[in-house]
Design an enzyme around this catalytic site. Sequence first.
Site, PDB file in Angstrom:
ATOM      1  N   GLU A 137       0.819  -1.220   0.000  1.00 36.35           N
ATOM      2  CA  GLU A 137       0.000   0.000   0.000  1.00 36.35           C
ATOM      3  C   GLU A 137       0.854   1.272   0.000  1.00 36.35           C
ATOM      4  OE1 GLU A 137      -3.236   0.090   2.831  1.00 36.35           O
ATOM      5  OE2 GLU A 137      -3.568   2.223   2.449  1.00 36.35           O
TER       6      GLU A 137
ATOM      7  N   LYS B 277      -7.808  -0.050  11.104  1.00 34.81           N
ATOM      8  CA  LYS B 277      -7.209  -0.518   9.842  1.00 34.81           C
ATOM      9  C   LYS B 277      -5.922   0.268   9.571  1.00 34.81           C
ATOM     10  CE  LYS B 277      -6.441  -0.804   5.245  1.00 34.81           C
ATOM     11  NZ  LYS B 277      -5.472  -0.006   4.475  1.00 34.81           N
TER      12      LYS B 277
ATOM     13  N   HIS C 103      -2.217  11.739  -0.125  1.00 34.81           N
ATOM     14  CA  HIS C 103      -2.328  10.523  -0.939  1.00 34.81           C
ATOM     15  C   HIS C 103      -2.261  10.812  -2.432  1.00 34.81           C
ATOM     16  CE1 HIS C 103      -4.322   7.591   2.135  1.00 34.81           C
ATOM     17  NE2 HIS C 103      -3.205   8.136   2.571  1.00 34.81           N
TER      18      HIS C 103
ATOM     19  N   ASP D  91       3.366 -14.166  11.989  1.00 35.61           N
ATOM     20  CA  ASP D  91       2.089 -14.627  11.447  1.00 35.61           C
ATOM     21  C   ASP D  91       1.070 -13.476  11.493  1.00 35.61           C
ATOM     22  OD1 ASP D  91      -0.451 -15.786  11.141  1.00 35.61           O
ATOM     23  OD2 ASP D  91       0.173 -17.673  12.065  1.00 35.61           O
TER      24      ASP D  91
HETATM   25  P1  NDP Z   1       8.100 -23.554  15.961  1.00 30.78           P
HETATM   26  O1  NDP Z   1       7.225 -24.734  15.847  1.00 30.78           O
HETATM   27  O2  NDP Z   1       9.076 -23.329  14.857  1.00 30.78           O
HETATM   28  O3  NDP Z   1       8.837 -23.637  17.384  1.00 30.78           O
HETATM   29  C1  NDP Z   1       9.830 -22.755  17.795  1.00 30.78           C
HETATM   30  C2  NDP Z   1      11.210 -23.296  17.459  1.00 30.78           C
HETATM   31  O4  NDP Z   1      12.186 -22.359  17.853  1.00 30.78           O
HETATM   32  C3  NDP Z   1      11.478 -24.589  18.182  1.00 30.78           C
HETATM   33  O5  NDP Z   1      12.119 -25.469  17.294  1.00 30.78           O
HETATM   34  C4  NDP Z   1      12.457 -24.159  19.273  1.00 30.78           C
HETATM   35  O6  NDP Z   1      13.376 -25.144  19.587  1.00 30.78           O
HETATM   36  C5  NDP Z   1      13.187 -23.046  18.602  1.00 30.78           C
HETATM   37  N1  NDP Z   1      13.825 -22.107  19.504  1.00 30.78           N
HETATM   38  C6  NDP Z   1      15.122 -21.723  19.446  1.00 30.78           C
HETATM   39  N2  NDP Z   1      15.411 -20.840  20.382  1.00 30.78           N
HETATM   40  C7  NDP Z   1      14.297 -20.637  21.093  1.00 30.78           C
HETATM   41  C8  NDP Z   1      13.971 -19.799  22.184  1.00 30.78           C
HETATM   42  N3  NDP Z   1      14.873 -18.993  22.759  1.00 30.78           N
HETATM   43  N4  NDP Z   1      12.708 -19.791  22.632  1.00 30.78           N
HETATM   44  C9  NDP Z   1      11.763 -20.575  22.061  1.00 30.78           C
HETATM   45  N5  NDP Z   1      12.017 -21.416  21.029  1.00 30.78           N
HETATM   46  C10 NDP Z   1      13.262 -21.445  20.531  1.00 30.78           C
HETATM   47  O7  NDP Z   1       7.270 -22.218  16.069  1.00 30.78           O
HETATM   48  P2  NDP Z   1       6.147 -21.800  17.063  1.00 30.78           P
HETATM   49  O8  NDP Z   1       5.818 -22.874  18.050  1.00 30.78           O
HETATM   50  O9  NDP Z   1       6.552 -20.488  17.600  1.00 30.78           O
HETATM   51  O10 NDP Z   1       4.900 -21.642  16.121  1.00 30.78           O
HETATM   52  C11 NDP Z   1       4.821 -20.550  15.230  1.00 30.78           C
HETATM   53  C12 NDP Z   1       4.370 -21.041  13.874  1.00 30.78           C
HETATM   54  O11 NDP Z   1       3.172 -21.790  14.018  1.00 30.78           O
HETATM   55  C13 NDP Z   1       4.061 -19.920  12.941  1.00 30.78           C
HETATM   56  O12 NDP Z   1       4.609 -20.241  11.686  1.00 30.78           O
HETATM   57  C14 NDP Z   1       2.546 -19.915  12.861  1.00 30.78           C
HETATM   58  O13 NDP Z   1       2.113 -19.419  11.615  1.00 30.78           O
HETATM   59  C15 NDP Z   1       2.224 -21.369  13.021  1.00 30.78           C
HETATM   60  N6  NDP Z   1       0.919 -21.747  13.535  1.00 30.78           N
HETATM   61  C16 NDP Z   1       0.034 -20.834  14.047  1.00 30.78           C
HETATM   62  C17 NDP Z   1      -1.179 -21.246  14.560  1.00 30.78           C
HETATM   63  C18 NDP Z   1      -2.085 -20.209  15.153  1.00 30.78           C
HETATM   64  O14 NDP Z   1      -1.712 -19.052  15.228  1.00 30.78           O
HETATM   65  N7  NDP Z   1      -3.286 -20.563  15.594  1.00 30.78           N
HETATM   66  C19 NDP Z   1      -1.568 -22.653  14.566  1.00 30.78           C
HETATM   67  C20 NDP Z   1      -0.533 -23.526  14.070  1.00 30.78           C
HETATM   68  C21 NDP Z   1       0.652 -23.076  13.558  1.00 30.78           C
HETATM   69  P3  NDP Z   1      12.978 -26.444  20.427  1.00 30.78           P
HETATM   70  O15 NDP Z   1      12.370 -27.362  19.437  1.00 30.78           O
HETATM   71  O16 NDP Z   1      14.274 -26.900  20.950  1.00 30.78           O
HETATM   72  O17 NDP Z   1      12.004 -26.031  21.482  1.00 30.78           O
END
Ligand code: NDP
Length: 429
Positions: free
Chosen positions: A82, A269, A383, A285
């Site tokens: 935009e 918005k 704009h 996200d």
């Molecule tokens: P991930 O599943 O990628 O989990 C976070 C990753 O980061 C893990 O592998 C974790 O390691 C690693 N990590 C490294 N350093 C850190 C730290 N300091 N703190 C925390 N984690 C760390 O992502 P999220 O669980 O955050 O989920 C986000 C994703 O899920 C987005 O892409 C979103 O779009 C999607 N999503 C959203 C939904 C919703 O909003 N309703 C539903 C389903 C998915 P380790 O494995 O060792 O813990």
Amino acid sequence: MTHAPLEKFYKKSLNERIQNLIDTSRIDAETVEQFKTSLLLSDDTANHMIENQIGTYQLPLGLGLNFVINDQIYDVPMATEEPSVIAAASFGAKTIKASGGFTTYQDQRLMVGQVALRNVSDPHDKKERVYEARERLIELAHQAHPSIVRRGGGVKAIDVRLIDENQVQGTPDFFIVHLLVDTSEAMGANMVNTMVEAIKDELELITGGDCLMGILSNYATENTVTSTCIIPPTLLSRAEIPGEEVRDRIVEANQFAIADPYRAVTHNKGIMNGIDAVVLATGNDTRAIAAGIHAFASRSGQYRALTNWYVDDQANLVGTITVPMAIGTVGGSISIHPGAQFAHSMLNKPTASELAGIIASVGLAQNFSALRALVTEGIQKGHMSLQAKSLAMVAGAKGKEIEAITKQLKQEPLMNLAVAEKLLKAYRD
Ligand code: NDP
């Protein structure tokens, strides 16, 4: 690290801007290499990110300038299609910078995971039993995702909410258990989903009910961030309107959006123009953030403005925004998208809490710019040149033609596609 300011950035060519970033040590040699491919996703990465991938879809990435947040200077990466969004954010931030910048506050970053159960008899008694089983439930949740505990996060509290059928006619009673999870630097959707699914069976045993589902809630009420700015009226005068009057009109414009949902939706918005662009640029996200923020705007039972503008006892204009901000600095696509990686390094690799404050501040700057324009010269004046540029491009203008046709269009009494096409034809003949 403090860099020299990016002077007249908007007047430079694309190559000059990138050179400007290099000359002011904002980007390193490795990042310069990435710019040669415009921070594009490789086919292989894109193919692994989604299903049925057939290509990539690009958006312009720009920098919101002049942001001073908690005494730190930021050039904020913003991905948006935009026109005028980045100009408005930078313009708003410039005035706010002159009065000390933004101050942000976040006391906790907890995500809510829900387990919904039905057919729970004597729910008030079962609620107590769930609280009594708190330690066991937390242990089960942590066993399902032990790494978050090693990182200092994990389940911080358990809450039970009872929703009875009288509340919303036609729905059954729900017995809802919330896990409040510190997800450390991640947004945490996947880890929270893993944890809530891990306690479903135990909750059925404790309550005698049937589990319907376990899922993260995007209504991140325990993960809000606040940004505030204070602007003296001397910085507000505009179009021959004294600063005090602009200040009071901004307050009233905000009250209009607090009182009227029709106005509130457009007010918010505009805020989301800024928030969404930074959320997207940093690989977070956008849907999760938007859903949470709009629900938060309705928390009083009516959809209202996300910001509050008022006059303090020193006659300054004070602006504040509080929004849920479930973002992360790791996880999801953040670590694999080159654009997201670039955005985090431009912001000096902030923590998730710092990033939340930056995003909220961009939303507040956007709102300030919009309100100031609306209550003074109106929104269309600013704009017009951007609209003229879009029309020139839609008419088919390329390269130098775009500037030339834009300039001519702005002098026309009527600005539309037919006029742009006529001007382009005459320019080429
Ligand atoms: P991930 O599943 O990628 O989990 C976070 C990753 O980061 C893990 O592998 C974790 O390691 C690693 N990590 C490294 N350093 C850190 C730290 N300091 N703190 C925390 N984690 C760390 O992502 P999220 O669980 O955050 O989920 C986000 C994703 O899920 C987005 O892409 C979103 O779009 C999607 N999503 C959203 C939904 C919703 O909003 N309703 C539903 C389903 C998915 P380790 O494995 O060792 O813990």
